[in-house]
Design a protein around this motif. Structure first.
Motif, PDB file in Angstrom:
ATOM      1  N   CYS A 139     -25.709  -2.490  39.588  1.00 27.85           N
ATOM      2  CA  CYS A 139     -26.016  -2.094  40.962  1.00 27.85           C
ATOM      3  C   CYS A 139     -26.434  -0.623  41.005  1.00 27.85           C
ATOM      4  N   PRO A 171     -21.856  -4.598  47.888  1.00 31.07           N
ATOM      5  CA  PRO A 171     -21.363  -3.249  48.207  1.00 31.07           C
ATOM      6  C   PRO A 171     -21.911  -2.753  49.538  1.00 31.07           C
ATOM      7  N   CYS A 195     -20.019  -3.110  35.668  1.00 34.34           N
ATOM      8  CA  CYS A 195     -21.150  -3.103  34.742  1.00 34.34           C
ATOM      9  C   CYS A 195     -22.183  -2.052  35.134  1.00 34.34           C
TER      10      CYS A 195
HETATM   11  S1  SF4 Z   1     -20.746  -4.534  41.983  1.00 32.63           S
HETATM   12 FE1  SF4 Z   1     -22.050  -3.428  40.544  1.00 32.63          FE
HETATM   13  S2  SF4 Z   1     -20.698  -2.821  38.894  1.00 32.63           S
HETATM   14 FE2  SF4 Z   1     -19.619  -4.384  40.058  1.00 32.63          FE
HETATM   15  S3  SF4 Z   1     -20.121  -6.277  39.001  1.00 32.63           S
HETATM   16 FE3  SF4 Z   1     -21.619  -6.065  40.624  1.00 32.63          FE
HETATM   17  S4  SF4 Z   1     -23.359  -5.005  39.665  1.00 32.63           S
HETATM   18 FE4  SF4 Z   1     -21.605  -4.765  38.290  1.00 32.63          FE
END
Ligand code: SF4
Ligand code: SF4
Lengths: 443, 263
Positions: free
Chosen positions: A317, A393, A314
């Motif tokens: 982040c 992440p 999405c």
């Molecule tokens: S890591 Fe980033 S892109 Fe993936 S679901 Fe979570 S907010 Fe969305």
């Protein structure tokens, strides 16, 4: 003759579910490539998180427009799939709307499904507009070139088709019930499809019946295709959001793990009485010394790998990442997508080599994620805070930095200088520890 | 203005057979950085005014290891941590206050696993508790009606969910506290965390601190309040790059209160 249908249905169902099960096995195998990490603590808090964040979509509504549209699609999709249960029973046993014995409640359910189907259509069309016409920044970002971009649109088209089939099927069914066509007993109430039904007015009973059957078959086949598409798509999040939120980190976001392997060595170094050659009593003589940090997916833990499969791309982040906002290469979404791509690559390697991974001269570090990306992170936790399904992440970025520094001594020059200072003067700058209290007398 | 700062060290206290109610962990920035030293002194004046029996480690303090850890050097971090824990445990320290959110986070969250468990509070929390206990009062006068915008440090806010203590203190100044669009859990980093303070940024289109300073300046505040010495440096540089250092000040929450109290 009439049994042929049922047998054919059973075969399709078995194939659809069988193929899906096979891919789920691969998925679990790939996630197990990760290191172990214990997340069995605090089950109560974990269940609550899952209920609030995965089921209750708590973090989605932080961005209200997309949050509410997503709730339409999500609730619609999940609830309408209750109908699939009936479809499966009808398909296997040749019944018509088997659950209609529920009477008034059945009417309510069908009516509710239809209204939800309309809301799903509204949501999905709005999503297509946001992606392709308004071109919201995080959806046209360079992370999403090629397959990820098409994937997002395919799913939306697929949902439109499924909802259209569902409503058309109901409309034809309603017509047939109305006309007293054999086997189509009165059941259900059709607030939306009854508006479409007049389209069939001039058609013969048989033509309407063919339409109803065609929609019925396409709908269930469509659902099976959708199910099997998940494994290849960011839409795995529909399923994995649940375990992912359950196993997410519960510590304060600022707390980074202390590497136990390092603790053992540091203790040894600091304890003058320790015998550096003494092997621990239960040491395995063939044990490979543990690698510090992460170079490839096998060095990450299984929760980080589960995170990668769960990521819905999405970009929330990335849109909150200070490094990305200011034009640096780092994108936390890309970190997750790269991890998944590499995991798939390793998985295929294992399949091609009869269950063992044959080194392919590639690693997650460098071949997918570059040091430049890793060094741009401020460890601010904005990505972790933003993620609607509690992906982390930052933990992957940190583990890869650890590898760069502790295994390859590959920190940027200025950071090496900082670390030398810490080591020699107990401060990141070249000041003397003996001067630490001088501020007291400064003016 | 009182010039005499009372800053006893742990060693001195110990020699007198006393133990302080709290250890003030000054941190590297607070000890050596010229701007941050002023924050340290403002905080000490407030502690002195409130009659808090505190002590510092002085020359026995050393880097918590935070920048090494965030840079990926777990070895160096754990060496620093264990050395510090040895010192802290030898003095039987129970409670620690610090004006640096990075020291705060590291000691609070990452030391316990290595044998160092203490009650750790940020200086904004500590000042708030002094206020609540009636040990400190704030004279709001000089900031009355002035527009102050607060920037959330990542390692205080998102990292440890502390959003209210600094805001409560600013409110006490009778100032007009305004919020940036990206605040609290959505706050934007100043650009210093994760050891970025000690290196050049990667190639990009802008510096993070400028992006953040612009957001703060858009609100036309008189003061940008920070609660972290690193944020303070980054925002000060950001304000300078916009040539606004003449009319907009970047100040730590402790400095605001010390100023209000004429210290
Ligand atoms: S890591 Fe980033 S892109 Fe993936 S679901 Fe979570 S907010 Fe969305
Ligand atoms: S923690 Fe790193 S990757 Fe995540 S938002 Fe902050 S700078 Fe970006």
């Amino acid at each position: 003759m009439s049994y042929l249908d049922n047998i054919f249905f059973a075969v399709i169902l078995a194939l659809g579910i069988g193929y899906f099960a096979m891919n789920v096995r691969k998925l679990i195998r790939n996630i197990r490539l990760g290191r172990d990490i214990d997340r069995s603590d605090n089950p109560g808090e974990r269940w609550t998180n899952m209920a609030m964040i995965a089921l209750g979509q708590k973090k989605m509504v932080k961005r209200p427009i997309s949050g509410i549209l997503h709730i339409f699609v999500y609730v619609g999709f999940v609830v309408i799939n209750i109908e699939v249960l009936e479809i499966i029973i009808d398909g296997l046993f040749g019944t018509h709307r088997i659950l209609s014995f529920l009477g008034g409640f059945y009417d309510f359910l069908i009516a509710f499904f239809e209204i939800l189907a309309v809301l799903v259509l509204v949501g999905v069309i709005a999503f297509l507009i946001r992606r392709n016409i308004i071109k919201i920044k995080r959806f046209i970002h360079s992370d999403l070139k090629g397959w990820p971009k098409s994937d997002a649109n395919y799913i939306l088209y697929m949902e439109i088709v499924l909802m259209a089939l569902f409503l058309t099927m109901n409309a034809a069914d309603y017509q047939l019930q109305f006309r007293g066509f054999p086997h189509y007993d009165q059941a259900g109430s059709f607030p939306v499809s009854s508006l479409i039904a007049p389209l069939f007015d001039g058609m013969s009973d048989n033509a309407v019946w063919v339409i109803e059957r065609a929609c019925w078959w396409l709908h269930i086949v469509g659902i099976l295709i959708f199910l099997n598409y998940l494994y290849f798509s960011k839409h795995l999040h529909i399923l994995l959001a649940f375990p992912n939120t359950y196993y997410a980190n519960l510590n304060p976001k600022g707390k980074f793990n202390n590497l136990d392997s390092v603790t053992a060595e540091v203790k040894l170094m600091m304890d003058p009485s320790a015998d550096p050659f003494a092997a621990p009593a239960n040491a395995d003589p063939n044990a490979v010394p543990e690698k510090f940090g992460a170079q490839d997916i096998q060095d990450l833990n299984w929760v980080q790998l589960l995170n990668a499969y769960t990521c819905t791309e999405c970009g929330r982040c990335t849109s909150a990442c200070p490094a990305n906002i200011t034009g640096k290469k780092l994108s936390p979404r890309k970190i997750m997508m790269d991890t998944r791509d590499r995991m798939e690559e390793v998985g295929k390697n294992i399949e091609a080599n009869k269950g063992v991974f044959i080194p392919d001269n590639k690693t997650l570090l460098n071949d997918y994620i570059t040091p430049e990306e890793l060094w741009a992170c401020t460890s601010c936790n904005a990505c972790v805070e933003e993620c609607p399904v509690n992906i982390d992440p930052l933990s992957i970025i940190m583990d890869m930095r650890r590898f760069l520094v502790m295994e390859q001594s590959a920190a940027p020059q200025s950071l090496n200088a900082m670390m030398t200072n810490v080591e020699n003067n107990a401060a990141p700058w070249p000041y003397n520890q003996q001067d630490r209290l001088n501020w007291k007398n400064d003016n | 203005m009182t010039n005499e700062l009372k800053v006893p060290t742990m060693a001195e206290m110990m020699a007198e057979g006393k133990s302080p109610e709290v250890l003030f962990w000054v941190g590297c920035s607070g000890s050596f950085d010229d701007r941050a030293k002023r924050i340290t002194k403002a905080f000490v004046r407030l502690l002195n005014q409130a009659g808090v029996e505190f002590a510092v480690l002085g020359t026995e303090e050393s880097c918590t290891g935070d920048p090494a850890k965030r840079a990926g050097n777990e070895f160096l971090f754990q060496m620093q941590a264990m050395m510090n824990i040895e010192v802290l445990n030898a003095y039987d320290v129970r409670k620690i206050v610090t004006a640096c959110p990075h020291c705060f986070n590291t000691i609070k969250n990452e030391y316990p696993g290595l044998g160092g468990s203490y009650e750790v509070v940020h200086h904004t929390q500590f000042l708030k508790s002094l206020l609540d206990d009636g040990r400190l009062t704030i004279e709001g006068g000089s900031f009355k009606g002035k527009k102050i915008v607060f920037h959330d440090p990542c390692y205080l806010g998102r990292a440890n969910n502390i959003y209210e203590a600094p805001r409560d203190l600013i409110q006490k100044l009778d100032a007009e506290l305004v919020e940036m669009k990206r605040s609290r859990a959505n706050g934007l980093c100043c650009g210093a965390g994760g050891a970025q303070m000690f290196k050049d940024a990667e190639p990009g289109t802008k510096e993070i601190n400028i992006e953040r300073a612009e957001e703060a300046l858009d609100l036309e505040p008189k003061i940008i309040a920070a609660a972290c010495p690193f944020c303070n440096t980054m925002l000060t540089d950001g304000v300078k790059s916009k040539n606004r250092e003449g009319d907009v000040k970047v100040m730590d929450v402790a400095e605001l209160i010390a100023n209000a109290n004429d210290l």
